[in-house]
Write a protein that holds these residues in place. Structure first.
Motif, PDB file in Angstrom:
ATOM      1  N   SER A  23       0.835  -1.204   0.000  1.00 14.16           N
ATOM      2  CA  SER A  23       0.000   0.000   0.000  1.00 14.16           C
ATOM      3  C   SER A  23       0.869   1.254   0.000  1.00 14.16           C
ATOM      4  CB  SER A  23      -0.906   0.026   1.240  1.00 14.16           C
ATOM      5  OG  SER A  23      -1.648  -1.168   1.364  1.00 14.16           O
ATOM      6  N   ASP A  24       0.429   2.237  -0.766  1.00 17.87           N
ATOM      7  CA  ASP A  24       1.146   3.511  -0.805  1.00 17.87           C
ATOM      8  C   ASP A  24       0.524   4.448   0.218  1.00 17.87           C
ATOM      9  OD1 ASP A  24       2.726   5.634  -1.462  1.00 17.87           O
ATOM     10  OD2 ASP A  24       1.619   6.158  -3.286  1.00 17.87           O
ATOM     11  N   VAL A  25       0.883   4.243   1.492  1.00 17.91           N
ATOM     12  CA  VAL A  25       0.303   5.040   2.569  1.00 17.91           C
ATOM     13  C   VAL A  25       1.391   5.489   3.534  1.00 17.91           C
ATOM     14  CG1 VAL A  25      -1.944   3.884   2.488  1.00 17.91           C
ATOM     15  CG2 VAL A  25      -0.154   3.018   4.024  1.00 17.91           C
ATOM     16  N   ASN A  47      -2.770   8.186   5.598  1.00 24.80           N
ATOM     17  CA  ASN A  47      -3.069   9.015   4.443  1.00 24.80           C
ATOM     18  C   ASN A  47      -2.360   8.435   3.230  1.00 24.80           C
ATOM     19  OD1 ASN A  47      -0.486  10.742   3.740  1.00 24.80           O
ATOM     20  ND2 ASN A  47      -0.635  10.703   5.977  1.00 24.80           N
ATOM     21  N   ALA A  49      -2.932   7.738  -1.473  1.00 22.11           N
ATOM     22  CA  ALA A  49      -3.722   7.920  -2.680  1.00 22.11           C
ATOM     23  C   ALA A  49      -4.931   6.998  -2.742  1.00 22.11           C
ATOM     24  CB  ALA A  49      -2.835   7.698  -3.910  1.00 22.11           C
ATOM     25  N   ASP A  50      -4.836   5.806  -2.134  1.00 19.59           N
ATOM     26  CA  ASP A  50      -5.923   4.829  -2.225  1.00 19.59           C
ATOM     27  C   ASP A  50      -6.125   4.151  -0.874  1.00 19.59           C
ATOM     28  OD1 ASP A  50      -7.831   3.003  -2.926  1.00 19.59           O
ATOM     29  OD2 ASP A  50      -6.774   2.243  -4.687  1.00 19.59           O
ATOM     30  N   LEU A  51      -6.834   4.815   0.014  1.00 15.35           N
ATOM     31  CA  LEU A  51      -7.067   4.264   1.344  1.00 15.35           C
ATOM     32  C   LEU A  51      -8.076   3.118   1.313  1.00 15.35           C
ATOM     33  CD1 LEU A  51      -7.100   7.501   3.536  1.00 15.35           C
ATOM     34  CD2 LEU A  51      -5.269   5.822   3.275  1.00 15.35           C
ATOM     35  N   ASP A  52      -8.921   3.065   0.287  1.00 13.76           N
ATOM     36  CA  ASP A  52      -9.832   1.928   0.159  1.00 13.76           C
ATOM     37  C   ASP A  52      -9.045   0.640  -0.073  1.00 13.76           C
ATOM     38  OD1 ASP A  52     -12.081   3.499   0.521  1.00 13.76           O
ATOM     39  OD2 ASP A  52     -12.382   3.827  -1.626  1.00 13.76           O
ATOM     40  N   ALA A  53      -8.021   0.710  -0.922  1.00 12.74           N
ATOM     41  CA  ALA A  53      -7.170  -0.454  -1.163  1.00 12.74           C
ATOM     42  C   ALA A  53      -6.412  -0.830   0.108  1.00 12.74           C
ATOM     43  CB  ALA A  53      -6.190  -0.162  -2.295  1.00 12.74           C
ATOM     44  N   THR A  56      -8.703  -2.826   2.221  1.00 10.93           N
ATOM     45  CA  THR A  56      -8.847  -4.176   1.667  1.00 10.93           C
ATOM     46  C   THR A  56      -7.670  -5.048   2.074  1.00 10.93           C
ATOM     47  OG1 THR A  56     -10.104  -3.376  -0.242  1.00 10.93           O
ATOM     48  CG2 THR A  56      -9.039  -5.529  -0.454  1.00 10.93           C
ATOM     49  N   ASP A  75      -8.102  13.870   3.409  1.00  8.21           N
ATOM     50  CA  ASP A  75      -7.465  12.694   2.828  1.00  8.21           C
ATOM     51  C   ASP A  75      -6.832  11.797   3.885  1.00  8.21           C
ATOM     52  OD1 ASP A  75      -5.519  14.463   3.545  1.00  8.21           O
ATOM     53  OD2 ASP A  75      -4.285  14.199   1.762  1.00  8.21           O
TER      54      ASP A  75
END
Length: 210
Positions: A23-25, A47, A49-53, A56, A75
């Motif tokens: 994940s890019d977090v 935080n 770009a894709d917190l939904d991923a 998951t 964000d």
């Protein structure tokens, strides 16, 4: 006197390691609460770009017993996740009579600042990490003089607030931006924003909190 150690840690045995690798977090740990002798709840802001991923991946992560989203601001999302206590850096508090001052995850590393009672305690902590296949890089160690500490801020928080003041970040109109400060510290704007926000919180709590 006590020692403050600013260091970064990377290990595949830490909780959420696979999720974070996929994940890019960025994470910023708010606090850790022990729920049993071997289980803790991590409360952290995420935080990216894709917190939904990210969510998951958390659901499929074997190191996470359960998690819940507590809040969402722009964000960022605040989570609470149950994990094995020994798979967290917060174990430093119990094992070595230390205090975690700040814990953040970015660029594949856990960036941590902790207060240790003495050098022996710090050395045992480093050994404890390497025995668990962790890479640790100590960036800075300094002696904390309580009489000169001032407000209860971490070293990085103090440095950031001071530079922001000197560069005119608090002026109206502003003479410096988050981007300017991020460049100075070689971190993201989000990291600077979180650092300042937590510094404000500590300053207000120290001055007006009960």
């Amino acid at each position: 006197m006590s020692l403050i150690a600013a260091h970064r840690v990377q290990s595949p045995t830490l909780a959420m390691a696979e999720t974070l690798a996929a994940s890019d977090v960025q994470l910023s740990l708010e606090r850790t609460t022990a729920t049993s002798t071997d289980r803790s709840r991590l409360h952290f802001w995420a935080n990216g770009a894709d917190l939904d991923a990210f969510e998951t991946n958390l659901r499929a992560d074997d190191t996470v017993a359960d998690f819940v989203r507590l809040d969402e601001v722009t964000d960022e999302r605040l989570y609470s996740a149950a994990v094995d206590t020994t798979a967290t850096l917060s174990a430093v508090d119990e094992e070595f009579d230390a205090i975690s001052l700040s814990v953040q995850y970015t660029d594949g590393w856990w960036h941590t600042e902790s207060r240790f009672p003495d050098e022996d305690s710090l050395d045992r902590y480093r050994t404890w990490l390497t025995d668990r296949d962790a890479d640790i890089e100590v960036e800075n160690v300094y002696v904390e003089d309580v009489s000169d500490r001032g407000p209860n801020l971490t070293r990085r928080q103090r440095e950031t607030v001071l530079l922001a003041y000197e560069e005119g970040f608090f002026e109206v109109p502003r003479q410096a931006t988050l981007t300017d400060l991020a460049v100075e510290f070689d971190v993201s704007e989000q990291a600077i924003s979180q650092r300042l926000r937590r510094a404000y919180s500590r300053l207000v709590a120290g001055s007006y909190g009960k």
